[in-house]
Design a protein around this motif. Structure first.
Motif, short mmCIF file in Angstrom:
data_model
loop_
_atom_site.label_atom_id
_atom_site.label_comp_id
_atom_site.label_asym_id
_atom_site.label_seq_id
_atom_site.Cartn_x
_atom_site.Cartn_y
_atom_site.Cartn_z
N PHE A 16 0.82 -1.21 0.00
CA PHE A 16 0.00 0.00 0.00
C PHE A 16 0.86 1.27 0.00
O PHE A 16 0.43 2.30 -0.53
N ILE A 17 2.06 1.20 0.55
CA ILE A 17 2.99 2.33 0.44
C ILE A 17 3.39 2.52 -1.01
O ILE A 17 3.49 3.66 -1.50
N MET A 18 3.61 1.42 -1.73
CA MET A 18 3.92 1.52 -3.15
C MET A 18 2.79 2.21 -3.90
O MET A 18 3.03 3.08 -4.73
N PHE A 19 1.55 1.87 -3.58
CA PHE A 19 0.42 2.51 -4.23
C PHE A 19 0.39 4.00 -3.93
O PHE A 19 0.19 4.82 -4.84
N ALA A 20 0.60 4.37 -2.68
CA ALA A 20 0.56 5.79 -2.31
C ALA A 20 1.66 6.58 -3.01
O ALA A 20 1.42 7.68 -3.53
N VAL A 21 2.87 6.04 -3.04
CA VAL A 21 3.98 6.72 -3.71
C VAL A 21 3.71 6.84 -5.20
O VAL A 21 3.93 7.91 -5.79
#
Length: 134
Positions: A16-21
């Motif tokens: 989910f951090i990958m998605f946000a970035v």
């Protein structure tokens, strides 16, 4: 600093951090097509969670076939991405290969780490397997 990938929550948080970035980068570049990106990530998230769930279930039922299950799920996931690519009109987005292949590969990496951890934990719990190999 060494990351401990044995915690499954860490793998999900990294996804989910990958998605946000990626979404913030997408907004900063002003590419547009936000709905396509969100729909792609929604689809990729469903596949990601499906793979984690099925691998966890098969670890309890058939731990000796976990690698084969993972390979089958990777093939299924790749086929689904090719099918959905036409429906999402991903090819209309400039540099679409970089924007959609990298998240797929990162989620595949996280799934691989998860499966390897499952296989290692299954091997540690099965002392009979070591006796058979000797």
């Amino acid at each position: 600093m060494k990351l401990n990938f044995t915690n499954n929550n860490l793998l999900i948080a990294l996804y989910f951090i990958m998605f946000a970035v990626h979404f913030l980068l997408w907004q900063c570049l002003g590419i547009g097509f936000e709905t396509t990106l969100i729909r792609y990530y929604f689809f990729l998230t469903i596949l990601f969670m499906m793979v984690l769930t099925i691998v966890s279930i098969f670890k309890k039922i058939y731990p000796e076939y976990l690698g084969f299950v993972f390979l089958g799920l990777v093939m299924f996931k790749l086929a689904m991405v090719f099918i959905i690519r036409k429906k999402l009109n991903i090819t209309e987005i400039p540099n679409y290969k970089f924007h959609f292949i990298l998240p797929y590969l990162f989620s595949l990496f996280l799934e691989t780490v998860f499966t390897v951890n499952m296989i290692r934990s299954a091997d540690k719990k099965d002392p009979e397997k070591d006796e058979k190999n000797q």
